[in-house]
Design a protein around this motif. Structure first.
Motif, PDB file in Angstrom:
ATOM      1  N   SER A  98     -14.614   8.662  20.280  1.00  0.00           N
ATOM      2  CA  SER A  98     -13.576   9.500  20.892  1.00  0.00           C
ATOM      3  C   SER A  98     -12.792   8.663  21.893  1.00  0.00           C
ATOM      4  CB  SER A  98     -14.226  10.704  21.594  1.00  0.00           C
ATOM      5  OG  SER A  98     -14.888  11.538  20.668  1.00  0.00           O
ATOM      6  N   PRO A  99     -11.779   7.925  21.456  1.00  0.00           N
ATOM      7  CA  PRO A  99     -11.092   6.989  22.350  1.00  0.00           C
ATOM      8  C   PRO A  99     -10.363   7.647  23.514  1.00  0.00           C
ATOM      9  CG  PRO A  99      -9.964   7.158  20.227  1.00  0.00           C
ATOM     10  CD  PRO A  99     -11.278   7.838  20.070  1.00  0.00           C
ATOM     11  N   LEU A 100     -10.124   8.957  23.444  1.00  0.00           N
ATOM     12  CA  LEU A 100      -9.547   9.646  24.587  1.00  0.00           C
ATOM     13  C   LEU A 100     -10.441   9.539  25.816  1.00  0.00           C
ATOM     14  CD1 LEU A 100      -7.158  11.471  25.514  1.00  0.00           C
ATOM     15  CD2 LEU A 100      -8.543  13.443  24.830  1.00  0.00           C
ATOM     16  N   LEU A 101     -11.735   9.263  25.603  1.00  0.00           N
ATOM     17  CA  LEU A 101     -12.693   9.162  26.702  1.00  0.00           C
ATOM     18  C   LEU A 101     -12.753   7.772  27.317  1.00  0.00           C
ATOM     19  CD1 LEU A 101     -15.639  11.225  25.125  1.00  0.00           C
ATOM     20  CD2 LEU A 101     -13.710  12.040  26.503  1.00  0.00           C
ATOM     21  N   GLN A 102     -11.960   6.841  26.812  1.00  0.00           N
ATOM     22  CA  GLN A 102     -11.912   5.513  27.409  1.00  0.00           C
ATOM     23  C   GLN A 102     -11.460   5.605  28.864  1.00  0.00           C
ATOM     24  OE1 GLN A 102     -12.597   2.428  26.346  1.00  0.00           O
ATOM     25  NE2 GLN A 102     -12.794   2.593  24.120  1.00  0.00           N
ATOM     26  N   ASN A 103     -12.096   4.844  29.736  1.00  0.00           N
ATOM     27  CA  ASN A 103     -11.740   4.871  31.157  1.00  0.00           C
ATOM     28  C   ASN A 103     -10.431   4.168  31.451  1.00  0.00           C
ATOM     29  OD1 ASN A 103     -14.031   6.312  32.037  1.00  0.00           O
ATOM     30  ND2 ASN A 103     -15.269   4.445  32.025  1.00  0.00           N
ATOM     31  N   ASN A 104     -10.225   3.036  30.799  1.00  0.00           N
ATOM     32  CA  ASN A 104      -9.089   2.186  31.136  1.00  0.00           C
ATOM     33  C   ASN A 104      -8.225   1.967  29.897  1.00  0.00           C
ATOM     34  OD1 ASN A 104      -7.305   0.334  32.143  1.00  0.00           O
ATOM     35  ND2 ASN A 104      -8.807  -1.292  32.485  1.00  0.00           N
ATOM     36  N   LEU A 105      -6.986   2.427  29.957  1.00  0.00           N
ATOM     37  CA  LEU A 105      -6.052   2.236  28.847  1.00  0.00           C
ATOM     38  C   LEU A 105      -4.915   1.274  29.215  1.00  0.00           C
ATOM     39  CD1 LEU A 105      -5.635   5.978  27.718  1.00  0.00           C
ATOM     40  CD2 LEU A 105      -7.345   4.327  26.968  1.00  0.00           C
ATOM     41  N   ARG A 106      -4.954   0.724  30.404  1.00  0.00           N
ATOM     42  CA  ARG A 106      -3.803  -0.040  30.907  1.00  0.00           C
ATOM     43  C   ARG A 106      -3.490  -1.264  30.061  1.00  0.00           C
ATOM     44  NH1 ARG A 106      -6.458   0.879  35.734  1.00  0.00           N
ATOM     45  NH2 ARG A 106      -7.171  -1.283  35.822  1.00  0.00           N
ATOM     46  N   TYR A 107      -4.500  -1.854  29.453  1.00  0.00           N
ATOM     47  CA  TYR A 107      -4.292  -3.128  28.756  1.00  0.00           C
ATOM     48  C   TYR A 107      -3.923  -2.943  27.290  1.00  0.00           C
ATOM     49  CZ  TYR A 107      -9.115  -1.900  27.614  1.00  0.00           C
ATOM     50  OH  TYR A 107     -10.240  -1.223  27.211  1.00  0.00           O
ATOM     51  N   LEU A 108      -3.735  -1.719  26.828  1.00  0.00           N
ATOM     52  CA  LEU A 108      -3.473  -1.489  25.419  1.00  0.00           C
ATOM     53  C   LEU A 108      -2.023  -1.811  25.052  1.00  0.00           C
ATOM     54  CD1 LEU A 108      -5.431   1.774  24.558  1.00  0.00           C
ATOM     55  CD2 LEU A 108      -6.149  -0.597  24.385  1.00  0.00           C
ATOM     56  N   PRO A 109      -1.776  -2.143  23.783  1.00  0.00           N
ATOM     57  CA  PRO A 109      -0.409  -2.438  23.352  1.00  0.00           C
ATOM     58  C   PRO A 109       0.417  -1.167  23.222  1.00  0.00           C
ATOM     59  CG  PRO A 109      -1.883  -2.489  21.470  1.00  0.00           C
ATOM     60  CD  PRO A 109      -2.758  -2.316  22.685  1.00  0.00           C
ATOM     61  N   LYS A 110       1.711  -1.345  23.137  1.00  0.00           N
ATOM     62  CA  LYS A 110       2.611  -0.202  22.982  1.00  0.00           C
ATOM     63  C   LYS A 110       2.170   0.645  21.788  1.00  0.00           C
ATOM     64  CE  LYS A 110       6.091  -2.397  19.988  1.00  0.00           C
ATOM     65  NZ  LYS A 110       7.524  -2.703  19.815  1.00  0.00           N
ATOM     66  N   ALA A 111       2.449   1.946  21.882  1.00  0.00           N
ATOM     67  CA  ALA A 111       1.907   2.880  20.903  1.00  0.00           C
ATOM     68  C   ALA A 111       2.975   3.819  20.364  1.00  0.00           C
ATOM     69  CB  ALA A 111       0.778   3.698  21.521  1.00  0.00           C
ATOM     70  N   LEU A 112       2.903   4.056  19.083  1.00  0.00           N
ATOM     71  CA  LEU A 112       3.654   5.120  18.426  1.00  0.00           C
ATOM     72  C   LEU A 112       2.642   6.100  17.867  1.00  0.00           C
ATOM     73  CD1 LEU A 112       6.153   6.480  17.159  1.00  0.00           C
ATOM     74  CD2 LEU A 112       5.902   4.898  15.210  1.00  0.00           C
ATOM     75  N   ILE A 113       2.706   7.350  18.332  1.00  0.00           N
ATOM     76  CA  ILE A 113       1.827   8.402  17.826  1.00  0.00           C
ATOM     77  C   ILE A 113       2.694   9.402  17.081  1.00  0.00           C
ATOM     78  CG2 ILE A 113       0.206  10.226  18.421  1.00  0.00           C
ATOM     79  CD1 ILE A 113      -0.593   8.613  20.868  1.00  0.00           C
ATOM     80  N   ILE A 114       2.399   9.571  15.808  1.00  0.00           N
ATOM     81  CA  ILE A 114       3.166  10.484  14.958  1.00  0.00           C
ATOM     82  C   ILE A 114       2.299  11.697  14.667  1.00  0.00           C
ATOM     83  CG2 ILE A 114       4.322  10.760  12.731  1.00  0.00           C
ATOM     84  CD1 ILE A 114       4.845   7.730  12.783  1.00  0.00           C
ATOM     85  N   ALA A 115       2.815  12.879  14.996  1.00  0.00           N
ATOM     86  CA  ALA A 115       2.039  14.112  14.865  1.00  0.00           C
ATOM     87  C   ALA A 115       2.632  14.997  13.783  1.00  0.00           C
ATOM     88  CB  ALA A 115       2.029  14.861  16.187  1.00  0.00           C
ATOM     89  N   ALA A 116       1.754  15.667  13.034  1.00  0.00           N
ATOM     90  CA  ALA A 116       2.174  16.774  12.183  1.00  0.00           C
ATOM     91  C   ALA A 116       2.158  18.036  13.041  1.00  0.00           C
ATOM     92  CB  ALA A 116       1.239  16.912  10.986  1.00  0.00           C
ATOM     93  N   GLU A 117       3.202  18.860  12.927  1.00  0.00           N
ATOM     94  CA  GLU A 117       3.335  20.008  13.833  1.00  0.00           C
ATOM     95  C   GLU A 117       2.164  20.973  13.723  1.00  0.00           C
ATOM     96  OE1 GLU A 117       6.549  23.524  15.027  1.00  0.00           O
ATOM     97  OE2 GLU A 117       6.834  22.358  13.176  1.00  0.00           O
ATOM     98  N   TYR A 118       1.708  21.228  12.503  1.00  0.00           N
ATOM     99  CA  TYR A 118       0.643  22.207  12.280  1.00  0.00           C
ATOM    100  C   TYR A 118      -0.643  21.479  11.906  1.00  0.00           C
ATOM    101  CZ  TYR A 118       4.566  25.428  12.243  1.00  0.00           C
ATOM    102  OH  TYR A 118       5.690  26.145  12.595  1.00  0.00           O
ATOM    103  N   ASP A 119      -1.362  21.035  12.916  1.00  0.00           N
ATOM    104  CA  ASP A 119      -2.519  20.165  12.703  1.00  0.00           C
ATOM    105  C   ASP A 119      -3.553  20.435  13.785  1.00  0.00           C
ATOM    106  OD1 ASP A 119      -4.300  18.098  12.151  1.00  0.00           O
ATOM    107  OD2 ASP A 119      -2.901  16.493  12.635  1.00  0.00           O
TER     108      ASP A 119
END
Length: 307
Positions: free
Chosen positions: A230-251
């Motif tokens: 569950s990566p949402l539980l990671q303490n530190n996200l500062r060092y991660l690369p730029k992100a594109l998150i694509i969502a389906a509306e009904y999911d």
């Protein structure tokens, strides 16, 4: 949910003709899916499409499919991890999307056939995912790729693997990753969000199906609390690369994607969260129903990778 696209409605009607996969054994569902014909669509010409085996840490080999675009290179490299709840999916289910992505992004795409649960439970699929990144980095020049411009991408469970790989790469001083592209990713196995309540059934990924996937993936339900599940539980996200998150509306996964995007933004990571209106989970790997939506998504990814 009157705003579902016609393609979403058609897909839902089609899947409702068959038994729910989570009432069957994984091998049964894989066998049935292997018999489904590949979508008949026109794909752009590439310079090469190569299947090969690569070594992983436990002495075994896994398959990868490499898509090399036309042109001189060296090209950016995109490591792609397919979806399927860590239980389903393979090179074929990701083929059309990866083919389009290589052409549109003008990038070498390495599609990874990581081993599947429950035969290979966590962390084996994750180890395979990271080992594939290491292999692509080592052999980048042979692939006419740029080892200094590597992105990771994936849909659903593959999006989960992609972002966790970015954490591992930093923790283990692995290759620098320039971008992560997460298509409706799994980021938290808590499964208590509002979207889990609102979109629990007959919208591409049922809540019961996600429970089934998770129980097959982990060795013990306590592993849901690990930040490598569950990566949402990671303490530190500062060092991660730029992100594109694509969502389906009904999911069912919608809210955890929003939450992950918010945490990345709060950590100072350049993050773009894009909602595909009227669509449902798994659309990206169902080209026979969602060809135009898949092409739009590929264009979004290509523009992001190039930015």
């Amino acid at each position: 949910m009157n705003n579902l696209t016609n393609a979403s409605k058609e897909y839902i009607a089609n899947t409702n003709k068959s038994p729910k996969y989570y009432h069957l054994q994984p091998a049964e569902v894989r066998a049935a899916r292997a018999l489904c014909p590949q979508p008949k669509i026109d794909l752009p010409l590439l310079k090469q499409k190569i299947d090969r085996k690569i070594p992983v840490r436990d002495g075994n080999e896994i398959d990868v499919r490499i898509y090399i675009p036309n042109g001189q290179g060296p090209f950016p490299i995109i490591i792609y991890y397919h979806g399927g709840g860590w239980v389903f999916g393979n090179l074929e289910s990701a083929d059309a999307g990866c083919h389009l992505l290589a052409a549109q992004a003008n990038a070498v795409v390495v599609s990874v056939d990581y081993r599947l649960a429950p035969e290979y439970k966590f962390p084996t699929p994750l180890h395979d995912a990271f080992d594939a990144l290491l292999w692509a980095y080592e052999y980048a020049t042979e692939l006419n790729g740029d080892p200094n411009n590597i992105s990771v991408a994936g849909d659903s469970a593959g999006g989960n693997l992609a972002t966790v790989v970015t954490h591992i790469a930093k923790a283990q001083n692995g290759p620098d990753i320039t971008a992560q592209v997460l298509i409706y990713p799994v980021t938290n196995m808590d499964m208590t969000t509002t979207s889990y309540e609102n979109y629990a059934y007959d919208l591409g990924l049922d809540r019961d199906g996600m429970i089934w996937f998770g129980e097959h993936y982990v060795n013990d339900l306590a592993e849901y609390e690990k930040n490598t599940v569950s990566p949402l539980l990671q303490n530190n996200l500062r060092y991660l690369p730029k992100a594109l998150i694509i969502a389906a509306e009904y999911d069912v996964l919608f809210d955890e994607g929003v939450a992950y995007a918010k945490r990345l933004q709060e950590a100072g990571v350049p993050t773009q969260h894009t909602v595909m209106p009227g669509l449902i989970h798994s659309y990206f790997s169902k080209m026979e129903f969602f060809e135009e939506d898949t092409k739009k998504t590929v264009q979004l990814i290509a523009d992001f990778i190039k930015s």
